[in-house]
Design an enzyme around this catalytic site. Structure first.
Site, short mmCIF file in Angstrom:
data_model
loop_
_atom_site.label_atom_id
_atom_site.label_comp_id
_atom_site.label_asym_id
_atom_site.label_seq_id
_atom_site.Cartn_x
_atom_site.Cartn_y
_atom_site.Cartn_z
N HIS A 100 25.68 -2.79 48.34
CA HIS A 100 25.26 -1.64 48.56
C HIS A 100 23.64 -1.95 48.08
O HIS A 100 23.00 -3.41 47.18
CB HIS A 100 24.67 -0.81 46.74
CG HIS A 100 25.94 0.01 47.40
ND1 HIS A 100 27.24 -0.29 46.15
CD2 HIS A 100 26.27 1.15 46.96
CE1 HIS A 100 28.31 0.27 46.66
NE2 HIS A 100 27.52 1.88 47.25
N ASP A 131 22.28 -3.33 44.62
CA ASP A 131 23.06 -3.72 43.51
C ASP A 131 22.69 -5.92 43.48
O ASP A 131 22.24 -6.02 42.73
CB ASP A 131 24.48 -4.31 44.65
CG ASP A 131 25.28 -2.63 44.32
OD1 ASP A 131 25.26 -2.13 43.49
OD2 ASP A 131 25.96 -2.80 45.78
N GLU A 133 33.12 6.69 54.64
CA GLU A 133 34.27 7.13 52.89
C GLU A 133 34.98 8.09 52.39
O GLU A 133 33.42 8.92 51.91
CB GLU A 133 33.47 6.02 52.06
CG GLU A 133 34.48 5.47 51.46
CD GLU A 133 34.00 4.39 49.63
OE1 GLU A 133 34.49 4.42 49.16
OE2 GLU A 133 32.96 3.27 50.52
N HIS A 174 40.25 6.94 45.48
CA HIS A 174 39.43 8.91 46.47
C HIS A 174 40.57 8.99 47.02
O HIS A 174 40.72 10.07 46.46
CB HIS A 174 38.41 8.02 47.25
CG HIS A 174 37.25 7.06 47.07
ND1 HIS A 174 36.40 7.25 47.74
CD2 HIS A 174 36.79 6.80 45.50
CE1 HIS A 174 35.51 6.80 47.05
NE2 HIS A 174 36.00 5.92 45.90
N ASP A 180 38.96 0.43 50.18
CA ASP A 180 39.16 -0.24 49.37
C ASP A 180 39.70 0.05 48.53
O ASP A 180 40.24 0.72 48.57
CB ASP A 180 38.07 0.14 48.56
CG ASP A 180 35.81 0.13 49.29
OD1 ASP A 180 35.76 -0.57 50.04
OD2 ASP A 180 35.91 1.43 49.25
N ASP A 217 38.23 8.84 39.01
CA ASP A 217 37.96 7.22 39.53
C ASP A 217 37.96 5.98 38.52
O ASP A 217 36.50 5.86 38.19
CB ASP A 217 36.96 7.79 40.24
CG ASP A 217 37.14 6.74 41.07
OD1 ASP A 217 38.12 6.25 41.77
OD2 ASP A 217 36.42 6.67 41.86
#
Length: 435
Positions: free
Chosen positions: A101, A104, A232, A271, A296, A307
């Site tokens: 990202h 990040d 996503e 997820h 992922d 999560d």
């Protein structure tokens, strides 16, 4: 010259299942051929920059536990130090890809223009480090969920200025991904949803989200970006309800806004669990519609109910995921990104390497088991036998008939069909032979 962060470690190599070396691969041999392709080509592993380098070890009940030399992550000098360590880790793992990202990899600027300039600077720094290395960018994305500005969403925000800010942010991240030769670009709508319907115009927000995604596709073609655009799914957390709830919801959304031929799915194991599904289910839903883009890989703690983004350790689950992926022709431009993080008590740099080695080994075992099941054909044969009645001409013709004609035929023949066993336990035992 190295940073010394991973002092004493050398690149991980394949030593085989009998090895007791915790810093070696026991099952992942990148050059081993599986169904005509190397493991490296099948799995296309990627390291998640956010969990591995940007995450500081906090949780909802406590602050950071990791003390890294690039903390605090608030200037470009430390951002480059973090990148130096990241590429040393990629070398140690022989990882072919990584993902990021924007937040990040560069510190937030005082203005969007400054943030974009910092993104350009750090991605140029990445590209210099990528030269001479066998590593690429699997995908880039924009973090439009952490900063307080995104508290009411990005493309679904009730404030048009926030929609505009989101558009400019995504453009900068697509530009950076394109510049780096990224294989994909991902949009995760962490705040694209609602906390309460009392203040939410859902129809308008969905229309805005659909238009925003169309703008992304239009811009992709305008600049000649050859990567896939991916969305996503996730049902909740951080929002109470997110519009990209699961694979089926996303596919319906993409069809509604005419995007089914342009956008695919990036599916995450954790997820899937939050949505009440298995990862195998989500992959099967996506592959049935030709919508699987990338995955992922992680796992949740089934006792916690949220999560937790742990590294995978369940071979049977992973094997069934790769079974559906292989049946669908593989991951293509996608890959296996470890959207997984250390436990906050795992403080040492060696833990970061060992966690990825273990995850890569689990995926390798799952891939080999999946390939063996496909080669053996037991599951496919069982499916064929279960549905073989539909191969009869009369059954095929019935689908082009009507209720009245079918009813008349049933009564004329005096049909009294009896159920047949689904043989679930026998099939579960079959899978156990391979894992």
């Amino acid at each position: 010259m190295t940073t010394g962060f991973f002092e004493g470690l050398t690149p991980a190599t394949f030593e085989g299942a009998d090895s007791t070396n915790p810093m070696a691969f026991h099952h992942y041999n990148p050059d081993e051929m599986v169904m005509g392709k190397s493991m490296k080509e099948h799995l296309r592993f990627a390291v998640a920059y956010w969990h591995s380098f940007a995450w500081e070890g906090g949780d909802p009940f406590g602050g950071p536990t990791f003390e890294r030399p690039w903390h605090p992550q608030d200037d470009m000098g430390r951002a480059k130090m973090k990148a130096d360590v990241a590429f040393e880790m990629f070398d140690l793992l022989q990882a072919p890809f990584f993902c990021w990202h924007d937040a990040d990899i560069r510190p937030e600027g005082d203005t969007l223009a400054e943030s974009i300039a910092r993104l350009d600077e750090i991605t140029d720094y990445f590209m210099a480090k990528m030269e001479g290395r066998d590593i690429g960018l699997l995908w880039g994305t924009a973090n439009m969920f952490s900063h307080r500005r995104w508290m009411s969403g990005a493309s679904t925000n009730p404030d048009p200025d926030l929609f505009a800010y989101a558009a400019a942010t995504v453009k900068s991240c697509i530009d950076a991904t394109h510049k780096m030769g990224g294989q994909n670009y991902v949009l995760w709508g962490g705040r694209e949803g609602y906390e309460t319907l009392l203040n939410t115009d859902m129809g308008r927000e969905l229309d805005h989200m659909g238009r925003f995604l169309n703008m992304v596709v239009e811009y992709k073609h305008k600049i000649g970006f050859k990567g896939q655009i991916l969305v996503e799914p996730k049902p909740q957390e951080p929002s109470k309800h997110q519009y990209d709830y699961d694979a089926a919801t996303c596919i319906g959304f993409l069809r509604k806004y005419g995007l089914e031929g342009e956008v695919k799915l990036n599916l995450e194991q954790g997820h899937a669990i939050l949505a009440g599904h298995s990862f195998e289910h989500e992959i099967a839903v996506a592959t049935a519609d030709g919508m699987l883009g990338s995955i992922d890989m992680n796992r949740n703690d089934y006792q916690s109910g949220w999560d937790t983004d742990q590294f995978p350790n369940n071979v049977p689950e992973v094997a069934l995921c790769y079974y559906h992926i292989l049946k669908a022709g593989g991951l293509g431009q996608g890959g296996t990104n470890f959207d997984a993080k250390l436990r906050r008590q795992s403080l040492d740099p060696h833990d970061l390497i060992a966690a990825h080695i273990g995850g890569m080994d689990i995926c390798a075992r799952g891939l080999k088991a999946a390939a063996a099941m496909i080669t053996d054909g037991g599951l496919e044969n069982a499916l064929t036998k279960r549905y073989d009645g539909w191969d009869a001409p009369a059954a095929k013709a019935m689908l082009d008939s009507d209720l009245a004609s079918i009813s008349a035929d049933v009564l004329a023949r005096g049909l009294d069909p009896q159920p047949r066993s689904g043989r679930q336990e026998m099939l579960e035992n079959y899978v156990s032979r391979f894992v």
